[in-house]
Design a protein around this motif. Sequence first.
Motif, PDB file in Angstrom:
ATOM      1  N   ARG A   1       0.830  -1.212   0.000  1.00 57.52           N
ATOM      2  CA  ARG A   1       0.000   0.000   0.000  1.00 57.52           C
ATOM      3  C   ARG A   1       0.862   1.259   0.000  1.00 57.52           C
ATOM      4  NH1 ARG A   1      -1.762   0.797   5.276  1.00 57.52           N
ATOM      5  NH2 ARG A   1      -0.392   2.592   5.343  1.00 57.52           N
ATOM      6  N   VAL A   2       1.920   1.283   0.823  1.00 58.72           N
ATOM      7  CA  VAL A   2       2.799   2.449   0.882  1.00 58.72           C
ATOM      8  C   VAL A   2       3.498   2.656  -0.470  1.00 58.72           C
ATOM      9  CG1 VAL A   2       4.888   3.386   1.946  1.00 58.72           C
ATOM     10  CG2 VAL A   2       3.139   2.309   3.371  1.00 58.72           C
ATOM     11  N   GLY A   3       3.940   1.564  -1.091  1.00 55.00           N
ATOM     12  CA  GLY A   3       4.570   1.679  -2.402  1.00 55.00           C
ATOM     13  C   GLY A   3       3.611   2.221  -3.449  1.00 55.00           C
ATOM     14  N   ARG A   4       2.371   1.758  -3.419  1.00 54.15           N
ATOM     15  CA  ARG A   4       1.361   2.244  -4.372  1.00 54.15           C
ATOM     16  C   ARG A   4       1.075   3.724  -4.150  1.00 54.15           C
ATOM     17  NH1 ARG A   4      -2.149  -1.741  -6.583  1.00 54.15           N
ATOM     18  NH2 ARG A   4      -3.918  -0.336  -6.316  1.00 54.15           N
ATOM     19  N   GLU A   5       0.989   4.126  -2.876  1.00 52.58           N
ATOM     20  CA  GLU A   5       0.741   5.540  -2.570  1.00 52.58           C
ATOM     21  C   GLU A   5       1.904   6.412  -3.035  1.00 52.58           C
ATOM     22  OE1 GLU A   5       0.059   5.486   1.614  1.00 52.58           O
ATOM     23  OE2 GLU A   5      -2.042   4.821   1.433  1.00 52.58           O
ATOM     24  N   TRP A   6       3.138   5.912  -2.885  1.00 51.86           N
ATOM     25  CA  TRP A   6       4.305   6.664  -3.336  1.00 51.86           C
ATOM     26  C   TRP A   6       4.263   6.872  -4.846  1.00 51.86           C
ATOM     27  CZ3 TRP A   6       8.222   9.768  -2.455  1.00 51.86           C
ATOM     28  CH2 TRP A   6       9.263   9.813  -3.371  1.00 51.86           C
ATOM     29  N   LEU A   7       3.904   5.830  -5.598  1.00 53.86           N
ATOM     30  CA  LEU A   7       3.830   5.941  -7.056  1.00 53.86           C
ATOM     31  C   LEU A   7       2.740   6.918  -7.474  1.00 53.86           C
ATOM     32  CD1 LEU A   7       4.306   2.186  -8.028  1.00 53.86           C
ATOM     33  CD2 LEU A   7       5.991   4.026  -8.247  1.00 53.86           C
ATOM     34  N   ASP A   8       1.592   6.879  -6.801  1.00 53.50           N
ATOM     35  CA  ASP A   8       0.523   7.840  -7.095  1.00 53.50           C
ATOM     36  C   ASP A   8       0.987   9.270  -6.829  1.00 53.50           C
ATOM     37  OD1 ASP A   8      -1.547   6.231  -8.041  1.00 53.50           O
ATOM     38  OD2 ASP A   8      -2.294   5.786  -6.028  1.00 53.50           O
ATOM     39  N   MET A   9       1.685   9.446  -5.712  1.00 51.84           N
ATOM     40  CA  MET A   9       2.157  10.773  -5.333  1.00 51.84           C
ATOM     41  C   MET A   9       3.142  11.303  -6.374  1.00 51.84           C
ATOM     42  SD  MET A   9       3.441  11.877  -1.531  1.00 51.84           S
ATOM     43  CE  MET A   9       4.471  10.434  -1.402  1.00 51.84           C
ATOM     44  N   LEU A  10       4.072  10.450  -6.809  1.00 50.43           N
ATOM     45  CA  LEU A  10       5.051  10.883  -7.802  1.00 50.43           C
ATOM     46  C   LEU A  10       4.383  11.210  -9.127  1.00 50.43           C
ATOM     47  CD1 LEU A  10       7.996  11.347  -8.607  1.00 50.43           C
ATOM     48  CD2 LEU A  10       8.125   8.914  -9.215  1.00 50.43           C
ATOM     49  N   ALA A  11       3.411  10.401  -9.535  1.00 50.66           N
ATOM     50  CA  ALA A  11       2.759  10.585 -10.828  1.00 50.66           C
ATOM     51  C   ALA A  11       1.994  11.901 -10.926  1.00 50.66           C
ATOM     52  CB  ALA A  11       1.812   9.420 -11.104  1.00 50.66           C
ATOM     53  N   THR A  12       1.535  12.431  -9.798  1.00 50.46           N
ATOM     54  CA  THR A  12       0.665  13.612  -9.830  1.00 50.46           C
ATOM     55  C   THR A  12       1.312  14.889  -9.290  1.00 50.46           C
ATOM     56  OG1 THR A  12      -0.254  12.984  -7.669  1.00 50.46           O
ATOM     57  CG2 THR A  12      -1.413  12.206  -9.630  1.00 50.46           C
ATOM     58  N   ASP A  13       2.472  14.776  -8.653  1.00 50.15           N
ATOM     59  CA  ASP A  13       3.095  15.922  -7.981  1.00 50.15           C
ATOM     60  C   ASP A  13       4.285  16.426  -8.804  1.00 50.15           C
ATOM     61  OD1 ASP A  13       4.374  17.727  -6.323  1.00 50.15           O
ATOM     62  OD2 ASP A  13       4.139  16.520  -4.510  1.00 50.15           O
ATOM     63  N   GLU A  14       4.079  17.483  -9.578  1.00 50.63           N
ATOM     64  CA  GLU A  14       5.135  17.998 -10.453  1.00 50.63           C
ATOM     65  C   GLU A  14       6.303  18.571  -9.664  1.00 50.63           C
ATOM     66  OE1 GLU A  14       3.511  20.676 -13.303  1.00 50.63           O
ATOM     67  OE2 GLU A  14       2.203  19.149 -14.214  1.00 50.63           O
ATOM     68  N   HIS A  15       6.021  19.144  -8.504  1.00 44.90           N
ATOM     69  CA  HIS A  15       7.081  19.665  -7.630  1.00 44.90           C
ATOM     70  C   HIS A  15       8.013  18.526  -7.221  1.00 44.90           C
ATOM     71  CE1 HIS A  15       9.027  21.745  -4.318  1.00 44.90           C
ATOM     72  NE2 HIS A  15       8.485  20.935  -3.427  1.00 44.90           N
ATOM     73  N   ARG A  16       7.452  17.410  -6.819  1.00 37.21           N
ATOM     74  CA  ARG A  16       8.244  16.240  -6.440  1.00 37.21           C
ATOM     75  C   ARG A  16       9.024  15.707  -7.650  1.00 37.21           C
ATOM     76  NH1 ARG A  16       7.781  13.004  -2.051  1.00 37.21           N
ATOM     77  NH2 ARG A  16       5.969  14.225  -1.473  1.00 37.21           N
ATOM     78  N   GLN A  17       8.396  15.679  -8.790  1.00 35.15           N
ATOM     79  CA  GLN A  17       9.056  15.197  -9.995  1.00 35.15           C
ATOM     80  C   GLN A  17      10.293  16.027 -10.315  1.00 35.15           C
ATOM     81  OE1 GLN A  17       6.073  15.281 -13.092  1.00 35.15           O
ATOM     82  NE2 GLN A  17       4.642  14.051 -11.875  1.00 35.15           N
ATOM     83  N   ARG A  18      10.168  17.345 -10.221  1.00 35.71           N
ATOM     84  CA  ARG A  18      11.307  18.217 -10.540  1.00 35.71           C
ATOM     85  C   ARG A  18      12.446  18.017  -9.555  1.00 35.71           C
ATOM     86  NH1 ARG A  18       7.021  21.791 -11.861  1.00 35.71           N
ATOM     87  NH2 ARG A  18       7.040  22.709  -9.779  1.00 35.71           N
ATOM     88  N   ILE A  19      12.138  17.968  -8.271  1.00 34.55           N
ATOM     89  CA  ILE A  19      13.202  17.857  -7.273  1.00 34.55           C
ATOM     90  C   ILE A  19      13.902  16.506  -7.358  1.00 34.55           C
ATOM     91  CG2 ILE A  19      13.688  17.765  -4.789  1.00 34.55           C
ATOM     92  CD1 ILE A  19      11.614  19.968  -4.433  1.00 34.55           C
ATOM     93  N   LEU A  20      13.148  15.435  -7.543  1.00 34.99           N
ATOM     94  CA  LEU A  20      13.788  14.126  -7.667  1.00 34.99           C
ATOM     95  C   LEU A  20      14.611  14.040  -8.948  1.00 34.99           C
ATOM     96  CD1 LEU A  20      11.008  11.740  -6.330  1.00 34.99           C
ATOM     97  CD2 LEU A  20      13.053  12.567  -5.153  1.00 34.99           C
ATOM     98  N   SER A  21      14.161  14.700 -10.018  1.00 35.00           N
ATOM     99  CA  SER A  21      14.951  14.743 -11.251  1.00 35.00           C
ATOM    100  C   SER A  21      16.263  15.484 -11.018  1.00 35.00           C
ATOM    101  CB  SER A  21      14.163  15.437 -12.373  1.00 35.00           C
ATOM    102  OG  SER A  21      13.028  14.687 -12.736  1.00 35.00           O
TER     103      SER A  21
END
Length: 207
Positions: A90-110
């Motif tokens: 469940r935690v892994g699925r929530e993390w993937l959902d969060m990454l897929a929808t959060d552009e701020h997170r996407q930029r920082i992790l990139s």
Amino acid sequence: MRRTKAEAKETRQQILLAAERVFYEKGVAHASMEDVARAAGVTRGAIYWHFANRADLVLELYNSLPMPQEELIARELEAENADVFGVLERVGREWLDMLATDEHRQRILSILLRCDNTGEFAAISERQNDLDDEHMQALEAAFAKAQGQGKLGGAWTPRSAASMLRWVIKGLCAEWLLFGRRFDIASEGKDALRRLFATYGSHAPST
């Protein structure tokens, strides 16, 4: 004239927003503090008032990311009859959902994935390694609990199970962020997790 705390906080946030944009577009190695200052509309002196160097800026960007509620997750896993696999999946699925929808997170992790790990940026690598070690210890303890419950298949040790889960999630995220987001990370990632967790069970054949 002395700046108020509110003004200083606003300037700091302004710098962080500019740094996120500049580092994402140029890469940290190719961006200067002057570039960040120009994008933020402040002087270089204002930047250095708040941040020692580019690595300090990147670390603060990383610290700004909301993280999963690790204490709540830990309490769930500590319960005597905890469904370890259910919680972790469940935690892994929530993390993937969060990454897929959060552009701020996407930029920082990139930014982090493309960042050099030498010289002034070594502190970034050290911070990530420390967090990886913490997460690995927590995962290994969780899988050890599943093993104690008789639920972890003989093909796995707690360490190998924890390592595989980390590799799958980190690999999915890195490939998606760095190579054009050519697949649906939420749906395909969740399917990968479902298949992985199916192999963890005690019914899976041992080697």
